[in-house]
Enzyme design. Structure first.
Site, PDB file in Angstrom:
ATOM      1  N   SER A   1     -43.099  52.656   7.978  1.00  0.00           N
ATOM      2  CA  SER A   1     -43.831  53.885   7.621  1.00  0.00           C
ATOM      3  C   SER A   1     -45.159  53.659   7.798  1.00  0.00           C
ATOM      4  CB  SER A   1     -43.465  54.020   6.090  1.00  0.00           C
ATOM      5  OG  SER A   1     -42.064  54.846   6.111  1.00  0.00           O
TER       6      SER A   1
ATOM      7  N   SER B   1     -43.498  57.107   7.301  1.00  0.00           N
ATOM      8  CA  SER B   1     -43.739  58.564   6.499  1.00  0.00           C
ATOM      9  C   SER B   1     -45.294  58.380   6.080  1.00  0.00           C
ATOM     10  CB  SER B   1     -42.798  58.151   5.214  1.00  0.00           C
ATOM     11  OG  SER B   1     -43.258  57.135   4.579  1.00  0.00           O
TER      12      SER B   1
ATOM     13  N   LYS C   1     -52.246  57.259   0.913  1.00  0.00           N
ATOM     14  CA  LYS C   1     -51.032  57.777   1.122  1.00  0.00           C
ATOM     15  C   LYS C   1     -50.581  58.613  -0.279  1.00  0.00           C
ATOM     16  CE  LYS C   1     -46.121  57.196   2.735  1.00  0.00           C
ATOM     17  NZ  LYS C   1     -45.341  56.080   3.268  1.00  0.00           N
TER      18      LYS C   1
END
Length: 473
Positions: free
Chosen positions: A179, A155, A80
């Protein structure tokens, strides 16, 4: 495992590489070609093919020279894009950090590299990780491989897309309120949130130092165990028969207001586990919503500003907090950060101390009383109350004929355990009637991470197989 390697998970890919059945260069080149062919999914924020292939060739040479391979030797992983990795940008999906290139790895990344992993690419996210859809105007939306018109969740959106579409064996995301687990559930993956503080937080663009943690997304529980072992050094895999396991089912709060398919499959999953000998204890956590409200978002509202300011200063990126706040392009994120950064609207110091001293400890005590008091190995609940909704439904979504707020609905079931610092894992429980993935989650007491993962490994054998998305073909 197929010789092209893209269906392989981390552990079986590592075994194939060590045996010589597959080379890291061949696998990496194949994954890069797949990523190129599937650009429309928006799974990658940054790819550096020459760098990735050079690392893969070096891994192959080391193995040929007889060097003792680490457990992840030659395995490509994705990150990420709020996790620092030397040689790669860390933009956190926001314009002000577009040129940010950290000089060193986050400790989590350093541990993966020491184990032999190479970085295939970095993935887009909901801007600054403040959201659960993955619809980011800065980078464009990431798209769910099971239906590209729908969100992958967030996310850690791009990371979930890359792993679900078989563009990488696994990836590392971050989880503050759900997330890792939300996108894992909406994309048919396993996702693991470690106990707060178990994995190091340094070198990661923060939201809340108290709540944040990195964690893996993968297609096999075995891979979650392996990656956790690499990061923490913990090799324990305590197992016992399912007939000796007790799992709590907190109907109130977690099992209310669910999408009908999620509710039906969730109950069927519990019944399957019961038939395997698991004892289900159907009890609520008393006053959970009342305990959660003053401890959850107010903690983020205070720490989000303080911790981000500290990260920017320590990173030497030359970007100020105000530049980040003013530069945000997602309406939801911009409004939230502007509020948090306003001394007249933000959470005052006295309220923050009350959260740390009283509000959050009361929530933690409630969980401890529930789990330990009922002698539970874990508690089970649907990871998300609903399946993936259409891209663009950022404010509200339909649930049982009612318009409900998107963000709090997506994280409703994962947020309480996150606030309390519990370890949590989500397991895929098949597809709904329209072909979208659903997940079931397990939370356990802090520090019981390996027990939780070992339990998940046993329970996964009694779940319906989740077929790969069409995008993985």
């Amino acid at each position: 495992m197929a010789m092209n390697g893209h269906e392989g998970g981390v552990a079986d890919t590592a075994r194939a590489l060590r045996s010589g059945a597959l080379s890291s260069e061949t696998l990496t080149r194949h994954l890069l070609e797949r990523a190129e062919a599937r650009q429309s999914l928006n799974a990658f924020m940054a790819l550096q093919p020459d760098l990735a292939l050079a690392q893969a060739r070096a891994a192959d040479r080391a193995l040929a020279a007889g060097e003792a391979p680490g457990p992840l030797h030659g395995v490509p992983l994705v990150l990420k894009d709020n996790i620092d990795a030397a040689g790669w940008p860390t933009t956190a999906g926001t314009p002000a950090l577009a040129d940010h290139r950290p000089p060193q790895d986050a400790p989590v990344v350093a541990a993966l590299r020491r184990a032999g992993a190479l970085i295939l690419g970095k993935n887009p996210l909901h801007e600054l990780a403040y959201g659960a859809t993955g619809n980011n105007p800065c980078t464009g939306p990431s798209r769910n491989p099971y239906d590209p018109q729908r969100i992958p969740g967030g996310s850690s959106s791009g990371t979930a897309v890359a792993v679900a579409a078989r563009l990488a064996p696994a990836g590392i995301g971050t989880d503050t309120g759900g997330s890792v687990r939300v996108p894992a559930a909406l994309c048919g993956l396993f996702g693991f949130r470690p106990s707060a503080g178990r994995w190091p937080n340094a070198g990661i663009v923060p939201i809340s130092g108290t709540r944040d943690t990195a964690g893996p997304l993968a297609r096999h529980v075995e891979d979650l165990l392996l990656i956790d072992e690499v990061v923490t050094g913990d090799t324990a895999t305590p197992t016992r028969p399912l007939s000796a396991c007790r799992i709590g089912v907190p109907d109130a709060f977690f099992w209310e207001q669910l999408d009908p398919d999620v509710a039906e499959r969730g109950r069927a999953t519990l019944e399957t586990w019961r038939r395997q000998g698991v004892t289900l204890v159907e009890k609520p956590i008393p006053d959970l919503a009342t305990l959660l409200a003053p401890a959850s978002m107010p903690l983020v509202f205070y720490e989000g500003i303080q911790d981000l300011r500290r990260y920017l200063a320590d990173s030497g990126c030359g970007v100020t907090l105000n530049q980040v706040v003013e530069g945000t392009v997602s309406p939801d994120v911009h409004g939230l950060l502007a509020m948090m950064n306003d001394p007249q609207q933000g959470v005052p110091w006295e309220q923050y101390l009350d959260i740390l001293r009283h509000r959050r400890p009361a929530l933690i005590t409630a969980y401890a009383t529930y789990l330990a008091g009922n002698e539970l190995d874990a508690m089970a609940f649907p990871t998300c109350p609903l399946t993936a909704r259409a891209i663009g439904e950022d404010d509200t979504v339909q649930l049982n004929g009612e318009a409900v707020p998107t963000f709090p609905t997506l994280i409703r079931n994962t947020d309480p355990g996150s606030t309390a610092g519990l370890p949590g894992v989500t397991l895929p429980m098949g597809l709904d009637r329209s072909g979208l993935p659903m997940g079931i989650a397990l939370d356990a007491l802090p520090g019981r991470d390996r027990v939780l993962l070992a339990l998940a490994r046993e329970l996964q054998n009694h779940l319906p197989e989740t077929p790969p998305p069409a995008a993985a073909g």
